[in-house]
Write an enzyme that holds these catalytic residues in place. Structure first.
Site, PDB file in Angstrom:
ATOM      1  N   GLY A  49      -6.553   6.122   8.748  1.00  0.00           N
ATOM      2  CA  GLY A  49      -6.567   5.552   6.568  1.00  0.00           C
ATOM      3  C   GLY A  49      -6.029   4.433   7.388  1.00  0.00           C
ATOM      4  O   GLY A  49      -5.826   3.112   8.387  1.00  0.00           O
ATOM      5  N   CYS A  50      -5.166   4.477   6.021  1.00  0.00           N
ATOM      6  CA  CYS A  50      -4.183   2.893   5.961  1.00  0.00           C
ATOM      7  C   CYS A  50      -3.449   2.317   6.604  1.00  0.00           C
ATOM      8  O   CYS A  50      -2.650   4.022   7.323  1.00  0.00           O
ATOM      9  CB  CYS A  50      -3.172   3.444   4.401  1.00  0.00           C
ATOM     10  SG  CYS A  50      -2.049   2.177   4.267  1.00  0.00           S
ATOM     11  N   PHE A  51      -3.976   1.373   7.672  1.00  0.00           N
ATOM     12  CA  PHE A  51      -3.385   1.536   8.667  1.00  0.00           C
ATOM     13  C   PHE A  51      -1.375   0.962   8.669  1.00  0.00           C
ATOM     14  O   PHE A  51      -0.956   0.639   9.787  1.00  0.00           O
ATOM     15  CB  PHE A  51      -3.744  -0.170   9.627  1.00  0.00           C
ATOM     16  CG  PHE A  51      -4.128  -1.254   8.443  1.00  0.00           C
ATOM     17  CD1 PHE A  51      -3.693  -1.540   7.299  1.00  0.00           C
ATOM     18  CD2 PHE A  51      -5.041  -2.179   8.594  1.00  0.00           C
ATOM     19  CE1 PHE A  51      -4.191  -2.925   6.659  1.00  0.00           C
ATOM     20  CE2 PHE A  51      -5.427  -3.305   8.570  1.00  0.00           C
ATOM     21  CZ  PHE A  51      -4.622  -3.271   6.722  1.00  0.00           C
TER      22      PHE A  51
END
Length: 221
Positions: A49-51
């Protein structure tokens, strides 16, 4: 994630009214297949997901030397945020982890990934973000890592630790491209960001609660 300004406002509101808890927290078993690696340094490429949150969690894991946010799965020409955000490039927001295998194993990194960072039962989405660019994925760098990855996915699937089937792909490495400078170390530099407070800080809190033995005294760069 960091899409339109309105989305940032919404994230800030959520941070104030939503409970501070990770969306999916499951204390998983150690990897049954996790052979020792003699090298002093090894690399892991993971997507969850969002890094921002993936980097933020793994930079606090013992044995991790460095973590950088970037893109994996597409071409070098499209490895930048605006294009990746379209969901048409093949890239996933990912992290490149350099770690000391004598301290932390590849299997342990996967255990942490699916315990507190990413829900392995979600396809092409994590948290509030949807699209192929937010898929969770394991990207082995060699045959040994691939063996550990496939075995661990099978292990946690058979153990029924989650209510839905495991859908995380094991992808072939196609090159890792470092993300823009403003994405690097974002969680540590912007702890009061609405998105971080609502979606990522709870993941780090879960790491500290479930696996205190794996928490570094200070984050890795």
């Amino acid at each position: 994630m960091r899409r339109p300004f309105a989305a940032l406002i919404a994230a800030a509101v959520l941070a104030q009214c939503a409970p501070a808890q990770a969306e999916s927290v499951v204390k998983l078993p150690a990897a049954a297949v996790d052979p020792a690696v003699k090298a002093k340094r090894a690399v892991a490429v993971l997507a969850g997901g969002c890094f921002w949150g993936v980097e933020g969690v793994f930079s606090n894991v013992k044995g991790v030397v460095s973590v950088e946010s970037g893109y994996h799965g597409g071409s070098k020409a499209t490895a930048e945020y605006d294009q990746t955000s379209s969901g048409t490039t093949g890239h996933a927001e990912s992290v490149r982890i350099v770690y000391d295998p004598s301290v932390v194993s590849y299997g342990t990194l996967l255990r942490i990934l699916f315990s507190v960072v990413a829900d392995p039962t979600l396809k092409n989405r994590q948290g509030p973000d949807s699209g192929t660019q937010y898929r969770a994925a394991i990207v082995p760098m060699d045959a040994a890592q691939r063996q550990v990855a496939t075995a661990y996915l099978a292990q946690i699937g058979k153990g029924h630790y989650f209510k839905a089937p495991i859908v995380v792909p094991v992808e072939s490495y196609k090159g890792f491209y470092r993300a823009e400078a403003y994405h690097q170390d974002f969680m540590r530099l912007h702890p009061d960001n609405g998105y971080i407070r609502r979606w990522d800080a709870p993941k780090l809190a879960a790491l500290k609660r479930l696996y205190p033995e794996w928490v570094r005294a200070t984050p890795a760069p």
